[in-house]
Design a protein around this motif. Sequence first.
Motif, PDB file in Angstrom:
ATOM      1  N   MET A   1       0.842  -1.195   0.000  1.00  0.00           N
ATOM      2  CA  MET A   1       0.000   0.000   0.000  1.00  0.00           C
ATOM      3  C   MET A   1       0.882   1.251   0.000  1.00  0.00           C
ATOM      4  O   MET A   1       1.797   1.361   0.794  1.00  0.00           O
ATOM      5  N   ARG A   2       0.587   2.170  -0.916  1.00  0.00           N
ATOM      6  CA  ARG A   2       1.400   3.369  -1.044  1.00  0.00           C
ATOM      7  C   ARG A   2       1.039   4.386   0.023  1.00  0.00           C
ATOM      8  O   ARG A   2      -0.057   4.384   0.596  1.00  0.00           O
ATOM      9  N   ALA A   3       1.977   5.284   0.292  1.00  0.00           N
ATOM     10  CA  ALA A   3       1.783   6.292   1.326  1.00  0.00           C
ATOM     11  C   ALA A   3       0.742   7.316   0.899  1.00  0.00           C
ATOM     12  O   ALA A   3       0.564   7.606  -0.285  1.00  0.00           O
ATOM     13  N   ASN A   4       0.049   7.883   1.885  1.00  0.00           N
ATOM     14  CA  ASN A   4      -0.878   8.988   1.668  1.00  0.00           C
ATOM     15  C   ASN A   4      -0.088  10.289   1.834  1.00  0.00           C
ATOM     16  O   ASN A   4       0.214  10.705   2.950  1.00  0.00           O
ATOM     17  N   PHE A   5       0.229  10.934   0.720  1.00  0.00           N
ATOM     18  CA  PHE A   5       1.047  12.138   0.786  1.00  0.00           C
ATOM     19  C   PHE A   5       0.218  13.406   0.980  1.00  0.00           C
ATOM     20  O   PHE A   5       0.762  14.506   1.003  1.00  0.00           O
ATOM     21  N   ARG A   6      -1.084  13.246   1.119  1.00  0.00           N
ATOM     22  CA  ARG A   6      -1.926  14.414   1.380  1.00  0.00           C
ATOM     23  C   ARG A   6      -1.944  14.778   2.860  1.00  0.00           C
ATOM     24  O   ARG A   6      -2.314  15.883   3.223  1.00  0.00           O
ATOM     25  N   MET A   7      -1.554  13.819   3.703  1.00  0.00           N
ATOM     26  CA  MET A   7      -1.536  14.074   5.143  1.00  0.00           C
ATOM     27  C   MET A   7      -0.099  14.247   5.624  1.00  0.00           C
ATOM     28  O   MET A   7       0.838  13.655   5.074  1.00  0.00           O
ATOM     29  N   GLN A   8       0.072  15.038   6.659  1.00  0.00           N
ATOM     30  CA  GLN A   8       1.383  15.237   7.261  1.00  0.00           C
ATOM     31  C   GLN A   8       1.837  13.952   7.946  1.00  0.00           C
ATOM     32  O   GLN A   8       1.067  13.328   8.678  1.00  0.00           O
TER      33      GLN A   8
ATOM     34  N   GLU B   1      -5.888  15.809  12.009  1.00  0.00           N
ATOM     35  CA  GLU B   1      -5.274  14.490  11.987  1.00  0.00           C
ATOM     36  C   GLU B   1      -3.961  14.490  11.220  1.00  0.00           C
ATOM     37  O   GLU B   1      -3.783  15.256  10.265  1.00  0.00           O
ATOM     38  N   VAL B   2      -3.044  13.623  11.672  1.00  0.00           N
ATOM     39  CA  VAL B   2      -1.750  13.415  11.014  1.00  0.00           C
ATOM     40  C   VAL B   2      -1.499  11.918  10.916  1.00  0.00           C
ATOM     41  O   VAL B   2      -2.226  11.113  11.513  1.00  0.00           O
ATOM     42  N   LEU B   3      -0.482  11.540  10.173  1.00  0.00           N
ATOM     43  CA  LEU B   3      -0.016  10.160  10.128  1.00  0.00           C
ATOM     44  C   LEU B   3       1.266  10.048  10.941  1.00  0.00           C
ATOM     45  O   LEU B   3       2.147  10.909  10.834  1.00  0.00           O
ATOM     46  N   VAL B   4       1.369   9.006  11.767  1.00  0.00           N
ATOM     47  CA  VAL B   4       2.557   8.827  12.595  1.00  0.00           C
ATOM     48  C   VAL B   4       3.091   7.412  12.410  1.00  0.00           C
ATOM     49  O   VAL B   4       2.350   6.477  12.119  1.00  0.00           O
ATOM     50  N   PHE B   5       4.406   7.258  12.565  1.00  0.00           N
ATOM     51  CA  PHE B   5       5.048   5.950  12.490  1.00  0.00           C
ATOM     52  C   PHE B   5       6.268   5.968  13.397  1.00  0.00           C
ATOM     53  O   PHE B   5       6.809   7.020  13.726  1.00  0.00           O
TER      54      PHE B   5
ATOM     55  N   GLN C   1      -4.781   2.046  12.276  1.00  0.00           N
ATOM     56  CA  GLN C   1      -3.584   1.739  11.496  1.00  0.00           C
ATOM     57  C   GLN C   1      -3.912   1.874  10.018  1.00  0.00           C
ATOM     58  O   GLN C   1      -4.870   1.284   9.520  1.00  0.00           O
ATOM     59  N   THR C   2      -3.115   2.646   9.321  1.00  0.00           N
ATOM     60  CA  THR C   2      -3.332   2.867   7.890  1.00  0.00           C
ATOM     61  C   THR C   2      -2.467   1.955   7.022  1.00  0.00           C
ATOM     62  O   THR C   2      -2.825   1.651   5.891  1.00  0.00           O
ATOM     63  N   ARG C   3      -1.309   1.558   7.529  1.00  0.00           N
ATOM     64  CA  ARG C   3      -0.443   0.627   6.795  1.00  0.00           C
ATOM     65  C   ARG C   3       0.293  -0.252   7.793  1.00  0.00           C
ATOM     66  O   ARG C   3       0.773   0.239   8.817  1.00  0.00           O
ATOM     67  N   PRO C   4       0.415  -1.566   7.507  1.00  0.00           N
ATOM     68  CA  PRO C   4       1.187  -2.442   8.395  1.00  0.00           C
ATOM     69  C   PRO C   4       2.681  -2.181   8.235  1.00  0.00           C
ATOM     70  O   PRO C   4       3.134  -1.629   7.224  1.00  0.00           O
ATOM     71  N   GLN C   5       3.454  -2.610   9.226  1.00  0.00           N
ATOM     72  CA  GLN C   5       4.902  -2.416   9.189  1.00  0.00           C
ATOM     73  C   GLN C   5       5.539  -3.202   8.047  1.00  0.00           C
ATOM     74  O   GLN C   5       5.140  -4.323   7.750  1.00  0.00           O
ATOM     75  N   THR C   6       6.506  -2.579   7.415  1.00  0.00           N
ATOM     76  CA  THR C   6       7.277  -3.224   6.351  1.00  0.00           C
ATOM     77  C   THR C   6       8.718  -3.417   6.817  1.00  0.00           C
ATOM     78  O   THR C   6       9.211  -2.650   7.649  1.00  0.00           O
ATOM     79  N   PRO C   7       9.419  -4.430   6.290  1.00  0.00           N
ATOM     80  CA  PRO C   7      10.818  -4.645   6.708  1.00  0.00           C
ATOM     81  C   PRO C   7      11.743  -3.625   6.070  1.00  0.00           C
ATOM     82  O   PRO C   7      11.403  -2.965   5.081  1.00  0.00           O
TER      83      PRO C   7
ATOM     84  N   GLY D   1       7.714   8.501   2.558  1.00  0.00           N
ATOM     85  CA  GLY D   1       6.613   7.579   2.797  1.00  0.00           C
ATOM     86  C   GLY D   1       6.980   6.199   3.282  1.00  0.00           C
ATOM     87  O   GLY D   1       6.115   5.332   3.389  1.00  0.00           O
ATOM     88  N   ILE D   2       8.261   5.948   3.604  1.00  0.00           N
ATOM     89  CA  ILE D   2       8.631   4.617   4.089  1.00  0.00           C
ATOM     90  C   ILE D   2       8.272   4.464   5.562  1.00  0.00           C
ATOM     91  O   ILE D   2       8.101   5.454   6.291  1.00  0.00           O
ATOM     92  N   LEU D   3       8.161   3.225   6.011  1.00  0.00           N
ATOM     93  CA  LEU D   3       7.794   2.937   7.398  1.00  0.00           C
ATOM     94  C   LEU D   3       8.963   2.424   8.220  1.00  0.00           C
ATOM     95  O   LEU D   3       8.984   2.596   9.442  1.00  0.00           O
ATOM     96  N   SER D   4       9.920   1.758   7.588  1.00  0.00           N
ATOM     97  CA  SER D   4      11.107   1.287   8.302  1.00  0.00           C
ATOM     98  C   SER D   4      12.158   2.388   8.270  1.00  0.00           C
ATOM     99  O   SER D   4      12.265   3.132   7.304  1.00  0.00           O
ATOM    100  N   VAL D   5      12.936   2.491   9.343  1.00  0.00           N
ATOM    101  CA  VAL D   5      13.893   3.586   9.483  1.00  0.00           C
ATOM    102  C   VAL D   5      15.308   3.013   9.528  1.00  0.00           C
ATOM    103  O   VAL D   5      15.686   2.353  10.497  1.00  0.00           O
ATOM    104  N   PRO D   6      16.121   3.252   8.489  1.00  0.00           N
ATOM    105  CA  PRO D   6      17.489   2.733   8.480  1.00  0.00           C
ATOM    106  C   PRO D   6      18.329   3.315   9.615  1.00  0.00           C
ATOM    107  O   PRO D   6      18.071   4.422  10.087  1.00  0.00           O
ATOM    108  N   SER D   7      19.346   2.571  10.017  1.00  0.00           N
ATOM    109  CA  SER D   7      20.294   3.026  11.023  1.00  0.00           C
ATOM    110  C   SER D   7      21.576   3.505  10.354  1.00  0.00           C
ATOM    111  O   SER D   7      21.948   3.017   9.290  1.00  0.00           O
ATOM    112  N   VAL D   8      22.240   4.459  11.012  1.00  0.00           N
ATOM    113  CA  VAL D   8      23.563   4.906  10.589  1.00  0.00           C
ATOM    114  C   VAL D   8      24.572   4.345  11.582  1.00  0.00           C
ATOM    115  O   VAL D   8      24.513   4.652  12.776  1.00  0.00           O
ATOM    116  N   LEU D   9      25.499   3.521  11.114  1.00  0.00           N
ATOM    117  CA  LEU D   9      26.485   2.900  11.987  1.00  0.00           C
ATOM    118  C   LEU D   9      27.676   3.825  12.208  1.00  0.00           C
ATOM    119  O   LEU D   9      27.874   4.798  11.478  1.00  0.00           O
TER     120      LEU D   9
END
Length: 248
Positions: free
Chosen positions: A1-8, A43-47, A73-79, A140-148
Motif C-alpha cells: 500500500m502506497r503512502a498517503n502524501f496528502r496528510m502530514q 489528523e496526522v499520520l505517525v510511524f 492503522q493505515t499501513r502495516p509495518q514493512t521490513p 513515505g517509508i515505514l522502516s527507518v534505516p540506522s547509521v552505523l
Amino acid sequence: MRANFRMQRLFIDAPLGEGLAHEAGSDHFNYLINVLRMQDGDEVLVFNGYDGEWRARLVQPSRKKLVMQAIEQTRPQTPLPDLHYLFAPLKVGRLDYIVQKAVEMGAGLLQPVMTQHVQGKITSLERLQANVIEAAEQCGILSVPSVLAPVKLKDMLETWPAERRIIFCDEGEESHNPLPILNAITERKLSLLIGPEGGFSDEERRLLRSLPYVTAIPLGPRILRADTAAVAALAVVQATIGDWASTD
C-alpha cells in the motif's frame, strides 16, 4: 500500500496502537501548531519504525500541551530494504544530502567508511540519523534505516560476510556501461560502496578487486562528483537488480 502524501507524516519515538496517546515534544509542537497552524481535532499520520503507520488525532488540552492519539492503522509495518549503503564521508552539507538521498533510494543501512583519500568526517551520528528520519517522513517509508559508526575500509573488509556482495563504483573501469555487469550478479544480499571526492587509492582499488565478493562497475563516460555518483549508482542498482526491478 502506497503512502498517503496528502496528510502530514511524523516519526515519533514511542509505541503505537489503537487508543495510545503520545505527548508531542517541543519540536513537534512548534511544527504542528506554530508552523502548520493545525488545530485540536486535526489528523496526522505517525510511524515509529516498528508498529506500522497510524492515523492520529491531535488533542490540545491546554495552550502549551499537544497530544497525538492513534486512531487507526493505515499501513502495516514493512521490513527494512536489504541494500546496504557504504560511503566515504563528504563535507557536512553534501553529507546530509547523500544520507537523505540514500534513504529515499531504498538503502536499509548506512555505513560510513574511512578511506585513504577521505576529506569529510563524521562529527555527529545523531545529526545523520535525524536526516534519515526526515527523509523517511518525506518519502513515505515505514522502516527507518540506522547509521552505523564509521569504520576503516580495510577493517570492514577483513570481517565482511562473503555472502553479501559489494558493488563499488570504480572510475578506472574500461567500460562505461554498468548494466551487463550488474545483470550478471546473482546474489540478493547487496551493498553499494561509494568512494570519497578524491576517489579510491590504487592500493584500495587493488584490494577491492582482489576479493571474490566485490564487483566493480563504471558510471558512464563522465567524471561524477561523489554525491552525484551516489544517487546515480543507487538508481542503476535499484533499476537492474534492486527493488525497482522486483516483480513481487
